[in-house]
Design an enzyme around this catalytic site. Structure first.
Site: not given
Ligand SMILES: *Cc1c(COP(=O)(O)O)cnc(C)c1O
Length: 423
Positions: A130, A209, A234-235, A383
């Site tokens: 990400f 992660d 939150y996912k 997606r």
């Molecule tokens: C969704 C996601 C994030 C989100 O990070 P926030 O700090 O909550 O904005 C970080 N890393 C990955 C791999 C993600 O998929």
């Protein structure tokens, strides 16, 4: 064809009838206007239990009890929520807390690891990660002279990692490897055991992660020997917009690591208000300040359906959903210019299916106007997040059927190519 439009084939309806998790859909609020929601990998649906918990917290605990509520469960919530998440990531107690955002937690853990291993100047990630994680790591690398970040290139197919380049980058000078267990765009699921074995052979630490993995695929942090991990709530955990993230620090490393963001919640006795307070023992030292209580309580409540389903059943349904989506896409969407942007091997796939189309942005817009809610990732990826607790097999069939009609009829061509702020 004898079937009318939107008439779901009997074989697909049968998959829903035989689904042991089908009843858990009623634990969630249904998306408005009959929309088919395919973005639970970005923001999970609202669990009724979370709504009720937040209502109680607002009306009674905040509205009436006020400050007393800190002594009646709020203060311990970061630890309590961490212990509730621990079994979902294969962690024994005492190694997970909930706090801050994923980005902030990544910074805290990566900076702590880099500082603890100054003789190893290299951080390694890959181009599948990400982008926000890469930005955070660039910051960590830039904070000390000589420290650097290596971003291993992806495979040229854009779907798989460049595994040879990645493994070659992890060497005796590597302090930490940071990867997304399930990558955000293609949904590739890394082989954690293979990476752990290689990292261990050269003494590098691994930070996973788990944002697109937790609540969707089995995770075994302790068994893999993982040093560090972070992830979103939150996912697939459905904790709500902006819900605080979790972090994991392997027990034997906890007291040797110092958070670069020291705050009172990470001290041994915050309410001693001593100016020379020591870090808390254990993983609690990675807490910083006052948590977002309402969101934190929502996370705890949201875990109930995930725990009830169990990760093995969730994974089985996730594989079945993505297999169906891929089979239908091969049959109905490939002839219309779509390419699969997700691994075909279910063992290497998370819970979303990416479809690439040269006109992906406009197709995505037309899908939204047709009652489907996927999301879009540049430059060409749509997606389909198939969240096992809230997505049905019929949803998958309808999504592909509607998308095929849109493109076959050229309905997406009526849209502009300019991007929205949020895609
Ligand atoms: C969704 C996601 C994030 C989100 O990070 P926030 O700090 O909550 O904005 C970080 N890393 C990955 C791999 C993600 O998929």
């Amino acid at each position: 064809m004898s079937r009318g439009p939107e008439e779901v084939p009997a074989g697909v309806l049968e998959l829903d009838r035989a689904d042991p998790l089908a009843d858990l859909r009623s634990a969630f609020a249904a998306p408005g206007d009959g929309r088919i929601y395919l973005d639970g990998n970005s923001l999970g649906c609202l669990p009724h239990a979370a709504r009720e918990r937040v209502r109680l917290a607002v009306e009674r605990e905040w509205g009436e009890d006020l400050i007393a509520s800190w002594g009646r469960g709020w203060y311990e919530a970061p630890i309590r929520a961490g212990e509730a998440i621990a079994p979902l990531v294969g962690a024994a107690p005492g190694q997970v807390v909930v706090a801050d955002s994923t980005s902030v937690n990544l910074y805290k853990l990566a900076a702590a690891a880099a500082a603890a291993r100054p003789e190893r100047p290299k951080l390694v990630t890959d181009a599948m990660n990400f982008p926000s994680d890469v930005y955070v790591l660039q910051g960590v690398a830039g904070a000390a002279p000589g420290r650097r970040l290596v971003v291993a290139p992806a495979h040229e197919d854009g779907v798989h990692p460049g595994l040879d380049a990645l493994l070659a980058a992890i060497d005796e000078r590597t302090a930490l490897v940071v990867l997304s267990l399930v990558t955000f765009k293609s949904g590739y699921l890394h082989d954690a055991e293979r990476l752990a074995a290689h990292a261990r052979s050269v003494g590098a630490w691994v930070l996973w992660d788990l944002s697109h993995a937790v609540g969707a695929v089995p995770v075994a942090l302790d068994r893999w020997g993982t040093e560090l991990a972070v992830g979103c709530t939150y996912k697939y955990l459905n904790g709500g917009p902006g819900a605080p993230a979790f972090l994991y620090v392997r027990r034997d490393l906890q007291d040797a690591l110092r958070s670069p963001l020291e705050g009172w919640f990470g001290r041994r006795e915050p309410f001693a208000f001593a100016l020379d307070a020591e870090p808390a023992p254990g993983v609690a030292r990675f807490l910083v300040g006052t948590p977002p209580v309402l969101s934190l309580l929502a996370v705890e409540a949201a875990l109930a359906p995930v725990r009830e389903a169990g990760i093995e059943r969730i994974r089985a349904k996730s594989v079945a959903l993505t297999e169906l989506a891929i089979a239908l896409a091969d049959e109905h969407l490939a002839p219309l210019g779509f390419a699969l942007g997700t691994p075909r091997d279910a063992a290497r796939r998370g819970s979303h299916v990416s479809l690439r189309h040269p006109d992906g942005w406009r197709v995505n817009r037309a899908m939204h106007d047709a009652g489907l809610v996927p999301d879009f990732r540049e430059p060409d990826t749509i997606r389909l997040g198939l969240s096992p607790l809230t997505t049905s097999f019929a949803d998958v069939w309808r999504a592909v059927d509607r998308t095929a009609r849109i493109v076959a009829q050229g309905r997406h061509l009526a849209y502009g190519v300019e991007r929205a702020t949020v895609t």
